[in-house]
Scaffold this active site. Sequence first.
Site, PDB file in Angstrom:
ATOM      1  N   ASP A 138       0.843  -1.198   0.000  1.00 24.21           N
ATOM      2  CA  ASP A 138       0.000   0.000   0.000  1.00 24.21           C
ATOM      3  C   ASP A 138       0.878   1.248   0.000  1.00 24.21           C
ATOM      4  OD1 ASP A 138      -2.418   1.317  -0.072  1.00 24.21           O
ATOM      5  OD2 ASP A 138      -2.654   1.363   2.105  1.00 24.21           O
ATOM      6  N   HIS A 145      -3.709  14.061   1.186  1.00 22.41           N
ATOM      7  CA  HIS A 145      -3.974  13.177   2.325  1.00 22.41           C
ATOM      8  C   HIS A 145      -2.806  13.214   3.310  1.00 22.41           C
ATOM      9  CE1 HIS A 145      -5.274   9.624   4.576  1.00 22.41           C
ATOM     10  NE2 HIS A 145      -4.083   9.075   4.351  1.00 22.41           N
ATOM     11  N   ARG A 154       1.385  15.964  13.535  1.00 24.94           N
ATOM     12  CA  ARG A 154       2.570  16.809  13.694  1.00 24.94           C
ATOM     13  C   ARG A 154       2.242  18.203  13.157  1.00 24.94           C
ATOM     14  NH1 ARG A 154       3.929  12.173  11.239  1.00 24.94           N
ATOM     15  NH2 ARG A 154       3.792  13.258   9.239  1.00 24.94           N
ATOM     16  N   GLU A 211     -10.353   3.952   3.772  1.00 28.62           N
ATOM     17  CA  GLU A 211      -9.504   4.798   2.933  1.00 28.62           C
ATOM     18  C   GLU A 211      -9.877   4.541   1.474  1.00 28.62           C
ATOM     19  OE1 GLU A 211      -5.372   4.224   4.098  1.00 28.62           O
ATOM     20  OE2 GLU A 211      -5.627   5.723   5.694  1.00 28.62           O
ATOM     21  N   GLU A 213      -9.160   4.296  -2.177  1.00 33.86           N
ATOM     22  CA  GLU A 213      -7.944   4.076  -2.958  1.00 33.86           C
ATOM     23  C   GLU A 213      -8.299   3.389  -4.278  1.00 33.86           C
ATOM     24  OE1 GLU A 213      -4.666   2.370  -0.839  1.00 33.86           O
ATOM     25  OE2 GLU A 213      -5.312   3.182   1.112  1.00 33.86           O
ATOM     26  N   ASP A 245      -9.034   0.491   1.967  1.00 30.53           N
ATOM     27  CA  ASP A 245      -8.065   0.091   3.000  1.00 30.53           C
ATOM     28  C   ASP A 245      -8.659   0.429   4.370  1.00 30.53           C
ATOM     29  OD1 ASP A 245      -5.833  -0.463   4.534  1.00 30.53           O
ATOM     30  OD2 ASP A 245      -4.831   1.421   4.029  1.00 30.53           O
ATOM     31  N   ARG A 249      -7.959   3.448  13.488  1.00 33.34           N
ATOM     32  CA  ARG A 249      -7.114   4.604  13.808  1.00 33.34           C
ATOM     33  C   ARG A 249      -6.569   4.587  15.226  1.00 33.34           C
ATOM     34  NH1 ARG A 249      -5.838   5.838   8.796  1.00 33.34           N
ATOM     35  NH2 ARG A 249      -7.610   6.563   7.551  1.00 33.34           N
ATOM     36  N   GLN A 252      -3.801   2.195  15.235  1.00 38.98           N
ATOM     37  CA  GLN A 252      -2.715   2.762  14.422  1.00 38.98           C
ATOM     38  C   GLN A 252      -1.906   3.797  15.220  1.00 38.98           C
ATOM     39  OE1 GLN A 252      -4.205   4.526  10.798  1.00 38.98           O
ATOM     40  NE2 GLN A 252      -2.176   4.904   9.952  1.00 38.98           N
ATOM     41  N   LYS A 265      -4.192  -2.248   9.950  1.00 39.84           N
ATOM     42  CA  LYS A 265      -4.524  -2.393   8.529  1.00 39.84           C
ATOM     43  C   LYS A 265      -4.656  -3.847   8.088  1.00 39.84           C
ATOM     44  CE  LYS A 265      -3.542   2.054   7.449  1.00 39.84           C
ATOM     45  NZ  LYS A 265      -4.356   2.942   6.610  1.00 39.84           N
ATOM     46  N   THR A 269      -9.238  -5.735   3.748  1.00 36.57           N
ATOM     47  CA  THR A 269      -9.104  -4.776   2.644  1.00 36.57           C
ATOM     48  C   THR A 269     -10.088  -5.244   1.587  1.00 36.57           C
ATOM     49  OG1 THR A 269      -6.739  -4.492   3.113  1.00 36.57           O
ATOM     50  CG2 THR A 269      -7.518  -3.763   0.949  1.00 36.57           C
ATOM     51  N   THR A 371      -4.699   6.654   0.137  1.00 39.82           N
ATOM     52  CA  THR A 371      -5.940   7.427   0.154  1.00 39.82           C
ATOM     53  C   THR A 371      -5.889   8.547  -0.867  1.00 39.82           C
ATOM     54  OG1 THR A 371      -6.009   6.992   2.506  1.00 39.82           O
ATOM     55  CG2 THR A 371      -7.525   8.669   1.678  1.00 39.82           C
ATOM     56  N   GLU A 385      -9.798  12.521   7.971  1.00 38.98           N
ATOM     57  CA  GLU A 385      -9.696  13.884   7.438  1.00 38.98           C
ATOM     58  C   GLU A 385     -11.045  14.591   7.474  1.00 38.98           C
ATOM     59  OE1 GLU A 385      -7.348  13.561   3.506  1.00 38.98           O
ATOM     60  OE2 GLU A 385      -7.793  11.540   4.168  1.00 38.98           O
TER      61      GLU A 385
HETATM   62 CA    CA Z   1      -3.941   3.142   2.852  1.00 36.45          CA
END
Ligand code: CA
Length: 439
Positions: A138, A145, A154, A211, A213, A245, A249, A252, A265, A269, A371, A385
Site C-alpha cells: 500500500d 492526504h 505533527r 480509505e 484508494e 483500505d 485509527r 494505528q 490495517k 481490505t 488514500t 480527514e
Molecule cells: Ca492506505
Amino acid sequence: MSFLNETHDPSLESWVASANVADNGFPIQNLPFATFRVAGTNEAFRPGVAIGSQILDLAALATYQPWEGKAGEALAACQSDTLNPLMALTQAHWSALRLALSRALRPGSDLQATLEPLLISQAGAEYALPATIGDYTDFYISLHHATKVGQQFRPDNPLLPNYKWVPIGYHGRASSIGVSGQTFPRPVGQKRPAADAATPGFGPCERLDYELELGVFVGQGNKQGQPITIDQAESHVFGLCILNDWSARDLQAWEYQPLGPFLAKNFATTISPWVVTLEALAPFREPFERPADDPQPLPYLSDDTNRRQGALNIQLDVQLSTAKSRASDTEPTVLSSSNFRDAYWNIAQLVTHHTVTGCNLQPGDLFGTGTLSGPDKGEEGSLLELTQAGKQPLTLNNGEKRGFLEDDDEIIMRAWCAKEGYPRISLGSCAGRVLPAAV
Ligand code: CA
C-alpha cells in the site's frame, strides 16, 4: 504505455444492447475482467469480461478456440479459476484479446451466435477475487492526504522531508483482501494508554475508518535483481480496481512508530470485482505535472512519456449506508468525491520504485495507491480527514451523525471516467460492511 487504437473509437456499439445505453459504464470501449460464477451455485469461478449488463464467459469461449496468435493464447489463459495466467502474459497479449473481443462484440460479427449463449447477467452473478494475490503493497501517493493527516499528528511539521522524493509505501497483508460484499468483525486491539493509566487500553476499535484508494494489479512480473525501468513500467500493469483500505485509527496511533502500520490495517481490505485495463483507460490520460517550486522526480522515476501522459482522470466517490438508513430506504450519503489525477505519484513510478532494489513482482500482486484525497473540502478520502479525527462528526441524509464507523455501517466506493464525447468507463463499485466485534 497504451495508445489509442480502433477499440477506443467512441462511436463503436455492440450487439449486446445494454452496452449501448448512455452512461451504463460497461460499453464496448471498456471490457474489464473479473472472475465470476452464477450466484448461489457451486460452479467454478472463471474469468469473464463485462459488456453492458452482461458478462461474457471467457473460459467457455476458450473451448471454441475462435482466435489464433496472441489473442488465442490470451483466451486460452482464461481457462482458469483466476486471472493470474492471463496477467502473466504480455501487454501485447492483453491488447490482442481486447481487440478480438471488441470486434466479436460489434454488430455484424460472425461470432455473435457463438457468444450469445455465453452471456450471463451481472445481476445474477457473484464474484471472487480477480486473482490470487501473492503480495500486497500500500502506497501513500496523495500529497493532500499526507498533509492533512500529518497536520493532525505533527502540526508543526505535517509533511516529512522524504515525501516529495520517495513514493512512500509499506508491505501490507494479502490474506485478508476480499472482494466487494466483504464483511468483517470490528477489529480488537491495543490502544494508547489513557492519560492516567499505566497500561495500554485493549478492546474493540473505537475509531474505525475507510480509505478511498485504487488498486493496481501487476501483470507480468520481473526476475529478482532486475528492476523495471520507468519506460517499461506500465507494460507490467494489468489494470486497476477500486480498493478500500479499512483502518483502525486508535490501534494505528499506538502502534505506528517506529515501523508503520501493522494490525491497524491487516484485518480486511476490500476491492471491486472488475479490473479495468490500462488500455481501456488510455482516453483519460493527462500530463503528469509537479508544481514549479516542487522538486522534480529523480531521473529513474521520470521520462518524457510519463510526463506527457502519466496521470489518469478517474473520478471517485464514497457513500455510507447505515442499518437505520437501509431500514428506512434512505439513499446512502455521499461522503466525498475526488480524482486520481490529483495524486503526487503515478502508476509507472510506483512499479519502478518498488523494483529499483531488485525486488521481484509477480502476476496478481496488488498495489494500493493510498488514500486519494483532493485539495478541496469534500475531497477527503477518509473519515480521519473528513471529521478531523472524529471531532467534527458528519450529519448523514437521515440525520444520524458519524465521527467514525459504527457496527453494520456499509461503505460503498465508486470510480469512473467521464468526458465529453466518450462513453463513460466504470470501474464498478466496492462495498464492504463492518460487523460487531467478535469478542
Ligand atoms: Ca492506505
